[in-house]
Write a protein that holds these residues in place. Structure first.
Motif, PDB file in Angstrom:
ATOM      1  N   VAL A 282     -12.942  -2.421   9.012  1.00 21.48           N
ATOM      2  CA  VAL A 282     -12.526  -1.069   8.615  1.00 21.48           C
ATOM      3  C   VAL A 282     -13.739  -0.264   8.169  1.00 21.48           C
ATOM      4  CG1 VAL A 282     -11.181   0.248   6.923  1.00 21.48           C
ATOM      5  CG2 VAL A 282     -10.170  -1.753   8.039  1.00 21.48           C
TER       6      VAL A 282
ATOM      7  N   LEU B 267      -2.844  -1.489   8.819  1.00 19.71           N
ATOM      8  CA  LEU B 267      -3.104  -2.936   8.781  1.00 19.71           C
ATOM      9  C   LEU B 267      -1.800  -3.662   9.109  1.00 19.71           C
ATOM     10  CD1 LEU B 267      -5.120  -3.224   5.407  1.00 19.71           C
ATOM     11  CD2 LEU B 267      -5.985  -2.632   7.698  1.00 19.71           C
TER      12      LEU B 267
ATOM     13  N   THR C 103      -1.177  -8.271   7.174  1.00 16.76           N
ATOM     14  CA  THR C 103      -2.273  -8.760   6.330  1.00 16.76           C
ATOM     15  C   THR C 103      -1.767  -9.865   5.401  1.00 16.76           C
ATOM     16  OG1 THR C 103      -3.107  -6.507   6.380  1.00 16.76           O
ATOM     17  CG2 THR C 103      -4.095  -7.989   4.760  1.00 16.76           C
TER      18      THR C 103
ATOM     19  N   VAL D 231     -10.260  -3.049   1.920  1.00 22.22           N
ATOM     20  CA  VAL D 231     -10.045  -1.965   2.881  1.00 22.22           C
ATOM     21  C   VAL D 231      -9.926  -0.629   2.155  1.00 22.22           C
ATOM     22  CG1 VAL D 231      -8.340  -0.988   4.479  1.00 22.22           C
ATOM     23  CG2 VAL D 231      -9.043  -3.385   4.710  1.00 22.22           C
TER      24      VAL D 231
ATOM     25  N   ASN E  61      -8.139  -8.473   0.751  1.00 19.05           N
ATOM     26  CA  ASN E  61      -8.545  -7.676   1.902  1.00 19.05           C
ATOM     27  C   ASN E  61      -7.958  -6.266   1.856  1.00 19.05           C
ATOM     28  OD1 ASN E  61     -10.220  -9.536   3.118  1.00 19.05           O
ATOM     29  ND2 ASN E  61      -8.552 -10.505   4.284  1.00 19.05           N
TER      30      ASN E  61
ATOM     31  N   ALA F  62     -11.944  -6.005   5.896  1.00 18.98           N
ATOM     32  CA  ALA F  62     -12.527  -4.837   5.220  1.00 18.98           C
ATOM     33  C   ALA F  62     -13.840  -4.420   5.881  1.00 18.98           C
ATOM     34  CB  ALA F  62     -12.761  -5.143   3.742  1.00 18.98           C
TER      35      ALA F  62
END
Lengths: 274, 274
Positions: free
Chosen positions: A152, A9, A12, A21, A17, A149
């Motif tokens: 992912v 990531l 971020t 994730v 989040n 998320a």
């Protein structure tokens, strides 16, 4: 295989989040989380709450300053991207990414990175150009921005499906090899009704329908054919057919009692005090 | 097609999840959201924030008291479930659900419902038994509980992939047809029974089985569940269901005449040894 897929990531900004994730990864059996230059703390009440039990992944996340550092040991780097970019790049669907993993990860030392950008602006062109390929999750063109998320989740799901398929193939291979050596054992399952049992059932059904006045063999109107079709379509198990025959017997008994009940006026029926 | 796929959430307790579900749906082009007996307000700062622009779906969500009401017009109802249940039910993978949609939704009037349970306890057995099939998202067995919005995301993604594939096929077909310049005639098919019609049938069936003395609700022995399973497996057409209901009415009439026949003699209730 799954433990060698890294979710990266970049930048971020919402701890929630990161937690989301981690949960999506853990649900699908992924464990390797890397954060590049995060714009928020990774470990907060919100990230741990959203991780919902997957907080070991948040605590174990590897933090680095640059994408290069985060993916230096990876042989395939795939960046999540919207479809159109000024410079066309090899594009993959999430499913294609999944199906490529078993080959990419056949060596124990190999690693694959799936890279996700900032919540507000995604990956920069410079970052995208450091990827071997781009993956685009198909979305509604009028509302295309997925939650981090959620993006992912979709990729991790495709990774897991691909891994499960690989496991199935390995198992099948093993079974074939074992069969070549040992006698087979049959799988336990409810047995389906045989053709003969079904024919007995249909004969019983027809008798019962006549008894309750629903069916007249003289004007059949395809009734039995229609009942055969709907019944056969469900492929009844033997046990289910036994239940259906039990219902027919109970119905016949009721109809029989009618016949006898009608006789009651003249004859003396069983179970009567008269 | 996508506008006729309904996402049904039962007993949701976190507004944020409703917002997250709305966003996941809108991202994939789904629009029809139904809430059954929600345990929280649907419209809160949290739900609107998580919807992140998809708040029209939250505002437009249809709220009902029961699952029956929410899916009464649906011809296929699929419940999200963990793998193992005491009574095995037809199981589908998310991919299988997706690939079945174009056929299920070929009639403009048909609707499909995907049903998701509570955050803490999922769907009850009674709710699961009202579904034609169950869908299981493959997860890490050590950490299998998906966030509600994540589960909807995966299913909605499969719905979109299936729709995109259908669009591709239609496009290709159109191209071929334009080349051949021959209008084709589509085959006519019988409409399937709706959920509501099936529920009326099951209620009628249960009454009849009680009337003929085959079923005692006090000791149900999973009888109705087994009959639901074998019936739903055959996906009855409306016309077939009408025949089955006709049989039940004829049976009830027979059983009713027994009661009356016996009452004429001595006021003895049916199934009494007195």
């Amino acid at each position: 295989m799954l433990e060698r897929i890294r979710i990266v990531l970049i930048g971020t900004s919402h701890p929630g989040n990161i937690g989301g994730v981690a949960r999506a990864m853990h649900n699908m059996g992924l464990t390797d989380l890397a954060l590049v230059a995060p714009r928020c703390d990774a470990i907060t009440a919100d990230s741990i709450s959203r991780a919902s039990g997957a907080d070991s992944l948040v605590h174990g996340a590897h933090i680095s300053a640059s994408l290069e550092e985060a993916v230096s040991d990876c042989s395939l780097v795939v960046g999540a991207s919207a479809r159109s970019r000024t410079l066309p790049w090899p594009m993959m669907t999430p499913r294609e990414v999944g199906s490529r993993l078993p080959t990419e990860l056949q060596h124990q030392a190999s690693r694959v990175a799936l890279v996700f950008g900032r919540e507000d602006s995604g990956l920069s062109n410079a970052e995208l150009q450091r990827c071997h390929a781009h993956v685009h999750i198909p979305t509604n063109p009028d509302f295309s921005s997925l939650n981090l998320a959620a993006a992912v989740q979709v990729l991790a799901y495709e990774c897991r499906l691909s891994w499960l398929e690989q496991q199935d193939q390995l198992e099948q291979q093993n079974r074939l090899e074992q069969q070549a050596q040992a006698p087979d054992t049959t799988e336990e399952q409810q047995p389906l009704a045989t053709h003969e049992e079904l024919e007995h059932y249909f004969a019983h059904l027809e008798r019962t329908l006549i008894a309750i006045g629903f069916h007249d063999p003289a004007t059949p109107r395809q009734l039995m054919a229609r009942l055969r079709r709907v019944t056969l379509r469900s492929r009844p198990e033997r046990m289910e057919l036994n239940i259906l025959r039990g219902i027919l017997s109970a119905t016949e008994k009721a109809a029989g009692q009618v016949a006898m009940g009608q006789r009651t006026s003249d004859d003396i029926p069983p179970n009567s005090d008269a």
